[in-house]
Design an enzyme around this catalytic site. Structure first.
Site, PDB file in Angstrom:
ATOM      1  N   HIS A 243       0.730  -1.122  -0.203  1.00 24.81           N
ATOM      2  CA  HIS A 243      -0.110   0.648   0.083  1.00 24.81           C
ATOM      3  C   HIS A 243       0.449   1.293  -0.158  1.00 24.81           C
ATOM      4  O   HIS A 243       2.273   0.943   0.736  1.00 24.81           O
ATOM      5  CB  HIS A 243      -1.003   0.061   1.665  1.00 24.81           C
ATOM      6  CG  HIS A 243      -0.281   0.649   2.889  1.00 24.81           C
ATOM      7  ND1 HIS A 243       0.142   1.841   3.334  1.00 24.81           N
ATOM      8  CD2 HIS A 243       0.461   0.027   3.251  1.00 24.81           C
ATOM      9  CE1 HIS A 243       0.861   1.109   4.172  1.00 24.81           C
ATOM     10  NE2 HIS A 243       0.995  -0.038   4.730  1.00 24.81           N
ATOM     11  N   CYS A 244       0.071   2.618  -0.381  1.00 28.61           N
ATOM     12  CA  CYS A 244       0.971   3.647  -0.599  1.00 28.61           C
ATOM     13  C   CYS A 244       0.069   4.599   0.944  1.00 28.61           C
ATOM     14  O   CYS A 244      -0.106   3.498   2.002  1.00 28.61           O
ATOM     15  CB  CYS A 244       0.915   4.540  -1.693  1.00 28.61           C
ATOM     16  SG  CYS A 244      -0.803   4.308  -2.994  1.00 28.61           S
ATOM     17  N   VAL A 245       0.015   5.311   0.308  1.00 32.52           N
ATOM     18  CA  VAL A 245      -0.365   7.395   1.331  1.00 32.52           C
ATOM     19  C   VAL A 245      -1.683   6.522   1.008  1.00 32.52           C
ATOM     20  O   VAL A 245      -2.235   6.827   2.844  1.00 32.52           O
ATOM     21  CB  VAL A 245       0.030   8.460   0.980  1.00 32.52           C
ATOM     22  CG1 VAL A 245      -0.665   9.149   2.229  1.00 32.52           C
ATOM     23  CG2 VAL A 245       1.400   8.034   1.419  1.00 32.52           C
ATOM     24  N   THR A 246      -2.502   6.211   0.637  1.00 36.60           N
ATOM     25  CA  THR A 246      -4.130   6.819   0.729  1.00 36.60           C
ATOM     26  C   THR A 246      -4.972   5.195  -0.572  1.00 36.60           C
ATOM     27  O   THR A 246      -5.491   4.565  -0.591  1.00 36.60           O
ATOM     28  CB  THR A 246      -4.931   7.298  -0.640  1.00 36.60           C
ATOM     29  OG1 THR A 246      -4.267   6.817  -1.711  1.00 36.60           O
ATOM     30  CG2 THR A 246      -4.318   8.657  -0.381  1.00 36.60           C
ATOM     31  N   ARG A 247      -3.895   4.328  -0.795  1.00 33.53           N
ATOM     32  CA  ARG A 247      -4.590   3.237  -1.572  1.00 33.53           C
ATOM     33  C   ARG A 247      -3.604   1.833  -1.470  1.00 33.53           C
ATOM     34  O   ARG A 247      -2.603   1.528  -1.250  1.00 33.53           O
ATOM     35  CB  ARG A 247      -4.463   3.209  -3.342  1.00 33.53           C
ATOM     36  CG  ARG A 247      -4.911   4.591  -4.168  1.00 33.53           C
ATOM     37  CD  ARG A 247      -4.338   5.139  -5.080  1.00 33.53           C
ATOM     38  NE  ARG A 247      -3.208   5.746  -4.760  1.00 33.53           N
ATOM     39  CZ  ARG A 247      -2.821   6.273  -5.939  1.00 33.53           C
ATOM     40  NH1 ARG A 247      -2.503   5.870  -6.948  1.00 33.53           N
ATOM     41  NH2 ARG A 247      -1.615   6.872  -5.782  1.00 33.53           N
TER      42      ARG A 247
END
Length: 470
Positions: free
Chosen positions: A26-30
């Site tokens: 995952h990244c910051v939002t996804r």
């Protein structure tokens, strides 16, 4: 916000079950997935889940928009629930890249090189915008700049300009670091390579044209071969190609030189060979190619500005969907270096604002409360330069807002191109974007922004009413 386990189960089921997941991170939002078969994804079921704000596929990865903070909890719950191993972003990229064709791999390589250095470029653009406000005539006074009237501010503006210009003056150093790292070499050698191409002993690239006219370009004489002592400030192609060569030479040498001698031989040989190649062949050839690319774009926008602005404005958002928009950042930087400003980046701003405006309109026409909330937050994000939530979470889902945004961006792009709006730097691709525009062109730029806001809102509202009437 706590995570509902049932929602996480529903996400896993909607993307085809845990057996369809090759790897996940995952990244910051996804949430980011490498899936065996994206055809098994049930997008309708996925996007009906309460914590999901949208989904899309890009560069071989299937991404599910969750939101900042909550995405960590969802990912942790999913790992615990499914038993899949935690993967790094690089492992996801490697798994996804295996499914890409050569063109997609080339575009992805450009994205991987330029995205890490984008914060430095945007920051420099914002600071240059502040300098433009202080030094631009006619903003605060009729025919004078702020620093001309208030001379005590002149040195402050000069320091701001120096700080802002650093990222552009030493751009090859930034690109060298990122590119050599991408191609498998040592990032430190990439920095040295990039800085070597802008060494102060070389003729500054921005003075090359004048020196050529005067016939006094300095040269090295290597056994009868004359090599121009020219730097590549602000240039993109020379350092990109040289970085690839450096990384491959370094990897080649590391495989063949014993460990005991690597420190003494690998870096010196790699830099020496690449340096000679850069100044003898790579630099001159790619410099000419870069100027040719610049001439093509300048020629199109000089001769048919209305068509150029219209087409680029309309197609920029679809380019974002495919990931091909990353190929235009080097063109922007090349235009800034060669001509002093880019006419493409202001159109990008129009496209981002148009996508945000279409999403904002959906807040007023939608009945679903979740969609209303998503439309508002994604519109704000787009107005600040991040369009993915608006495009993938709202506009593409219903299609007509996306078309409305493309129409608004095309009209706005045509208008600002006809009025020769240019940006001497790259900043935030949204409402604050005016700071990166030359002050003399603020009025047509603001009119373009108004078009990019009004047209998508009106068209989205009309399309929504027409669909309800059917």
């Amino acid at each position: 916000m706590s995570v509902n386990k049932q929602s996480v189960e529903n996400i896993v089921e909607a993307i085809g079950g845990k057996e369809n997941i090759v790897a996940a991170t995952h990244c910051v939002t996804r949430l980011r997935f490498a899936l065996k078969d994206e055809g098994k994804v049930n997008k309708e079921a996925l996007e009906s889940i309460d914590i999901v704000k949208g989904s899309f596929s890009a560069n071989g990865q299937f991404q599910v928009v969750i939101g900042q903070g909550l995405v960590d909890k969802v990912y942790n719950e999913m790992v615990e629930m499914t038993g899949i191993g935690r993967a790094t972003k690089q492992e996801i990229k490697d798994a996804a890249e295996a499914k890409l064709n050569p063109l997609q791999r080339a575009i992805k390589a450009l994205a991987d090189i330029f995205i890490p250095i984008l914060p430095a470029i945007v920051t420099a653009g914002l600071l240059m915008g502040i300098n433009n406000v202080l030094t631009g005539p006619g903003i605060f006074y009729d025919d004078k700049s702020f620093v001309e009237v208030h001379k005590e501010w002149a040195d402050l503006a000069s320091i701001i300009n120096l700080i802002a210009n650093t990222a552009f003056v030493f751009l090859p150093g930034l690109i060298g670091w990122s590119a050599v790292n991408k191609f498998g070499g040592s990032p430190l050698l990439g920095i040295v390579l990039g800085l070597m191409l802008v060494h102060p002993d070389l003729l500054n690239a921005w003075g090359w044209g004048a020196a050529k006219q005067e016939g006094n370009i300095p040269v090295w004489n290597l056994f009868g071969l004359e090599i121009q002592k020219v730097g590549y400030q602000g240039q993109v192609l020379p350092v990109l190609v040289a970085s690839y060569v450096l990384a491959k030479i370094e990897v080649f040498l590391r495989k063949r030189i014993p460990d005991a001698f690597q420190l003494l031989l690998v870096a010196p040989l790699a830099l020496l060979i690449t340096g000679f190649l850069a100044f003898i062949a790579i630099g001159p050839v790619t410099f000419a190619i870069g100027n040719a690319i610049t001439n093509v774009f300048v020629g199109i926008f000089d001769n048919v500005p209305a068509i150029g602005g219209l087409i680029y404005g309309a197609l920029y958002a679809p380019l974002v969907v495919t990931g091909m928009h990353h190929t235009f950042l080097p063109v922007d930087l090349q235009l800034i270096s060669s001509t002093g400003g880019t006419f493409l980046w202001p159109i990008l701003v129009m496209s981002n604002i148009a996508q945000g405006s279409a999403a904002l309109a959906m807040m007023f026409v939608a009945k679903d409360e979740k969609l209303k909330g998503l439309s508002l937050t994604s519109a704000v994000s787009a107005y600040l330069g991040i369009t993915e939530p608006a495009m993938f979470g709202v506009n593409l889902r219903f299609r007509y807002p996306f078309i409305a945004a493309m129409t608004g961006a095309a009209i706005a792009g045509m208008f600002i191109t006809l009025n020769k709006v240019i940006a001497p730097s790259i900043g935030v691709g949204g409402l604050p974007g005016f700071l990166s525009i030359v002050p003399q062109k603020w009025i047509p730029f603001f009119i373009g922004m108004a078009i990019a806001i009004a047209v998508p809102i009106v068209l989205t509202w009309i399309f929504a009413k027409l669909k309800k009437d059917k």
